[in-house]
Design an enzyme around this catalytic site. Structure first.
Site, short mmCIF file in Angstrom:
data_model
loop_
_atom_site.label_atom_id
_atom_site.label_comp_id
_atom_site.label_asym_id
_atom_site.label_seq_id
_atom_site.Cartn_x
_atom_site.Cartn_y
_atom_site.Cartn_z
CE LYS A 296 26.91 -42.64 13.32
NZ LYS A 296 27.52 -43.71 13.31
CD GLU B 231 26.57 -46.26 15.77
OE1 GLU B 231 27.76 -46.33 16.54
OE2 GLU B 231 26.73 -45.84 14.71
CG ASN C 231 24.89 -52.62 -9.40
OD1 ASN C 231 25.66 -53.07 -8.47
ND2 ASN C 231 23.63 -52.09 -9.05
N GLY C 232 24.73 -56.20 -8.81
CA GLY C 232 24.05 -57.09 -8.04
C GLY C 232 24.54 -58.41 -7.55
CG HIS D 32 25.97 -47.32 39.91
ND1 HIS D 32 26.28 -47.64 41.38
CD2 HIS D 32 25.11 -48.19 39.23
CE1 HIS D 32 25.67 -48.71 41.26
NE2 HIS D 32 24.75 -49.16 40.21
CD1 TRP E 138 31.54 -52.30 -2.94
CD2 TRP E 138 32.89 -50.65 -3.24
NE1 TRP E 138 31.95 -51.93 -1.84
CE2 TRP E 138 32.72 -50.95 -1.82
CE3 TRP E 138 33.81 -49.51 -3.25
CZ2 TRP E 138 33.34 -50.44 -0.67
CZ3 TRP E 138 34.46 -48.95 -2.42
CH2 TRP E 138 34.33 -49.29 -0.94
CD GLU F 68 29.98 -39.86 13.48
OE1 GLU F 68 31.17 -39.74 13.13
OE2 GLU F 68 29.32 -40.93 13.39
CE LYS G 247 32.73 -43.81 5.55
NZ LYS G 247 31.38 -43.80 6.25
NE ARG H 118 25.78 -47.57 -8.62
CZ ARG H 118 24.41 -47.85 -8.39
NH1 ARG H 118 23.61 -46.70 -8.09
NH2 ARG H 118 23.71 -48.88 -7.90
CB CYS I 112 29.08 -52.25 -9.67
SG CYS I 112 29.93 -53.69 -8.71
O1 M6R Z 1 36.56 -47.98 9.03
P1 M6R Z 1 36.14 -48.33 10.27
O2 M6R Z 1 35.14 -48.92 10.63
O3 M6R Z 1 37.66 -49.12 11.17
O4 M6R Z 1 36.24 -46.75 11.07
C1 M6R Z 1 36.18 -46.89 12.64
C2 M6R Z 1 35.71 -45.43 12.82
O5 M6R Z 1 36.63 -44.48 12.58
C3 M6R Z 1 34.34 -45.14 12.53
O6 M6R Z 1 33.35 -45.92 12.62
C4 M6R Z 1 33.97 -43.63 13.03
O7 M6R Z 1 33.76 -43.62 14.43
C5 M6R Z 1 32.67 -43.22 12.06
N1 M6R Z 1 32.95 -41.90 11.95
C6 M6R Z 1 31.35 -43.24 13.01
O8 M6R Z 1 30.21 -42.93 12.32
#
Ligand code: M6R
Length: 614
Positions: free
Chosen positions: A491, A487, A96-97, A510, A72, A494, A609, A27, A2
């Site tokens: 990362k 993952e 906050n905490g 394979h 938050w 993207e 996002k 925040r 927060c």
């Molecule tokens: O909000 P969510 O965790 O459901 O989102 C899922 C994906 O859209 C999200 O993880 C996306 O793959 C990210 N950009 C990965 O960094």
């Protein structure tokens, strides 16, 4: 996470607090409030953004001292009652905490007659402070000074806090304190600010004092004095900072993603905070609305998620199967919603979504209703849509994540899955007290180990820059490290737009080996564990095709150096927990690669996002 603010000076405080809160809105922004001290405490709070708070403030609100908060939510849904400030008699507090031991203190204070109106942990601070100042709920005469009462309160509470507080019987003063949560004092012309970050007051002053853990600050118009918890006066140096507002929001980091990667030592800690008992190896998950009998009846777990959350789910599969002995399937939200799953009342569905708003995950979990199965949502956003569709909601406590690439929310999801797996394993008698204790003790060490990785980020940067011009990148791992390879590849692709793919080590021969030739960078996650020798033999296969191998390996692993071109180190931990550490290395590798390529890191092209449409 927060935002808190406090002001002492000679200007009208309400517009200043509002202005500072707007700067802190990034925040957290589910509710906001402020208190002005003007002979009495006048408090206004509301759900929504700061502009909603502005609408309810009286035009003639007078006073030169005040505190404010933008929230938050962590304890309790976003609501006016749960928003800060929290008051007790003539005392008003913003925080906050997370107060870990708030429940026993709350129960004791309730027995003493204190009336709790919110679901928050913060309200405990207000009432405890009142009881230390006045001795009892009805008393009007003080038994100590305001600062003594705060000192005594802080000695009793456990957890993390940055606090500002005012009391109308101490009219010319504001108190502030911190532990494991940032607090900065801004020094202007005969005026003082106390905030959770400098962004709040940067347009008013750039002269600051950084408050240390377990320090208290007494701020009056004539000056700010610093004390430790024993009342000793502390000397503090003033620093002038040269950040502009944008740099300050990122706490001086070049991008939100880098800031969020660095916040993981804290967000991992916050997510397990107050939930572990190493003494008896138990996990306390109050939010889990399942009895031990219901947990014992689970025959199958169905995890549903998308993107990074899906990769967390794949780690979850290994945990639920290896630790709790429960068969687990993992499905992509968009696939699951159009499938004909075999489920019944003994199936447990777990939806993982940081935003709580991903359309495919929501549709998938809703479709589980017709099977009568129990559902759990793991999300980072209190009150998000998913929270209305699950029987139990477990919140990760990562704070708002601004960068499109998920980082701190991923590790927080992993922590939640560890907690669930241990909770299930204990209820089903799958692990004994000592095994559970060992996992919990090692989990508690993870935040410090993440910090060690962050401290060595320059090596990762050097490696990233070396390979930044490549067209393809491959990631391999086995067992728990396979989802971490996925993952790592996600990362990298993207944010750097390099073609990247993750494979299970055993699958290379394979098909994927056909893609590997002279010079191709391959990241091998080779931390110590029962498949270490297997990944070593995969590395040898890859090297035989003259690829260049970057290994993620333990600090003390000298053997690996014989076979690979680069080694990126992680501290040793329990094998099951190693994804929490390897991931941080891969996040930094992706970040520095994208940086070297000049990419738009926080807002990659074509991505949002939160994907709220199908
Ligand atoms: O909000 P969510 O965790 O459901 O989102 C899922 C994906 O859209 C999200 O993880 C996306 O793959 C990210 N950009 C990965 O960094």
């Amino acid at each position: 996470m927060c935002g808190i603010i406090g002001y002492v000076g000679n200007q009208e405080v309400a517009p200043i607090i509002v202005d500072c809160l707007k700067k802190l809105e990034y925040r957290g922004y589910d509710s906001a409030g402020l208190t002005v001290l003007n002979g009495k405490i006048e408090t206004y709070k509301t759900v929504g953004k700061i502009k909603e708070l502005e609408k309810i403030l009286p035009k003639d609100l007078k006073g030169n001292i005040g505190i404010g908060h933008t929230r938050w939510a962590t304890h309790g849904v976003p609501s006016t009652i749960n928003s800060h400030p929290h008051n007790s008699g003539d005392i008003s507090v913003v925080h906050n905490g997370i107060i870990e031991n708030y429940l026993p203190i709350k129960e004791r204070l309730q027995q003493e007659g204190y009336d709790f109106v919110s679901d928050t942990d913060t309200e405990v601070i207000a009432h405890l402070l009142h009881s230390k100042l006045y001795g009892s709920v009805d008393s009007k005469s003080k038994i100590s000074s305001f600062i003594e009462a705060l000192r005594s309160t802080l000695k009793e509470i456990e957890g993390s806090y940055a606090i500002t507080t005012v009391c109308s019987s101490e009219p010319g003063m504001m108190l502030a304190a911190r532990k494991d949560s940032p607090l900065i004092i801004g020094i202007g012309d005969n005026e003082y600010y106390a905030a959770s970050d400098v962004t709040a007051f940067l347009s008013h002053t750039k002269d600051v004092v950084f408050v240390d853990d377990l320090n208290l600050v007494m701020i009056r118009p004539e000056g700010a004095e610093f004390f430790d918890l024993d009342g000793n006066v502390l000397k503090k140096e003033k620093t002038t900072i040269d950040w502009d507002i944008e740099a300050a929001e990122k706490a001086g980091y070049e991008h939100f993603m880098l800031k969020e990667i660095h916040e993981q030592a804290t967000s991992v800690h916050d997510t397990f905070s107050g939930k572990l008992s190493e003494l008896d190896g138990s996990v306390n998950l109050e939010e889990l609305k399942m009895s031990n009998e219901e947990i014992r009846n689970i025959e199958r777990i169905e995890i549903i998620a998308c993107g990074t959350s899906l990769n967390a789910g794949l780690v979850g599969k290994y945990l639920f199967e290896n630790v709790a002995g429960i068969h687990t399937d993992v499905d992509i939200g968009s696939e699951f919603r159009y499938s004909n799953p075999i489920m019944d009342e003994n199936t447990l569905s777990i939806a993982i979504t940081q935003s709580g708003e991903t359309a495919d995950t929501l549709a998938a979990i809703r479709s589980c209703r017709s099977y009568d199965c129990n559902t759990i949502a793991i999300t980072n956003v209190v009150g998000s849509s998913i929270t209305r569709d699950a029987n139990s909601v477990i919140y990760t406590r990562a704070g708002p994540e601004i960068g499109v690439a998920a980082t701190k929310t991923f590790t927080a999801q992993l922590v939640t899955l560890y907690l669930l797996a241990i909770r299930f394993a204990r209820a089903r008698g799958m692990i004994d007290v000592n095994e559970a204790k060992d996992l919990l003790v090692n989990l508690k060490r993870v935040p410090g180990q993440i910090q060690t990785i962050l401290n060595h980020r320059d090596t990762i940067r050097e490696c990233a820059e070396m390979f930044a011009k490549e067209r393809d990148y491959f990631f391999v791992g086995r067992h728990l490290n396979y989802p971490i390879a996925l993952e790592g590849a996600l990362k990298l692709k993207e944010i750097s737009y390099i073609h990247a793919e993750g494979f299970a080590g055993g699958e290379l021969k394979h098909g994927p080996l056909a893609l590997i030739d002279d010079g191709t960078p391959v990241v091998a996650i080779a931390t110590k564990g029962h498949v270490y020798e297997k990944i070593l033999s995969n590395i040898k296969e890859i090297k035989a095709r003259e690829a260049r191998v970057i290994a993620v390996a333990n600090e003390d692993d000298r053997e690996i150096e014989k076979y690979v071109d680069w080694v990126l180190r992680v501290p040793a931990t329990n094998e099951l927990l190693s994804p929490l550490l390897s991931t941080v290395v891969l996040q930094l590798l992706a970040y520095y690669t994208a940086l070297a390529r000049g990419c738009s890191i926080d807002k990659p092209k074509n991505l949002a996002k939160s994907v709220t449409v199908e």
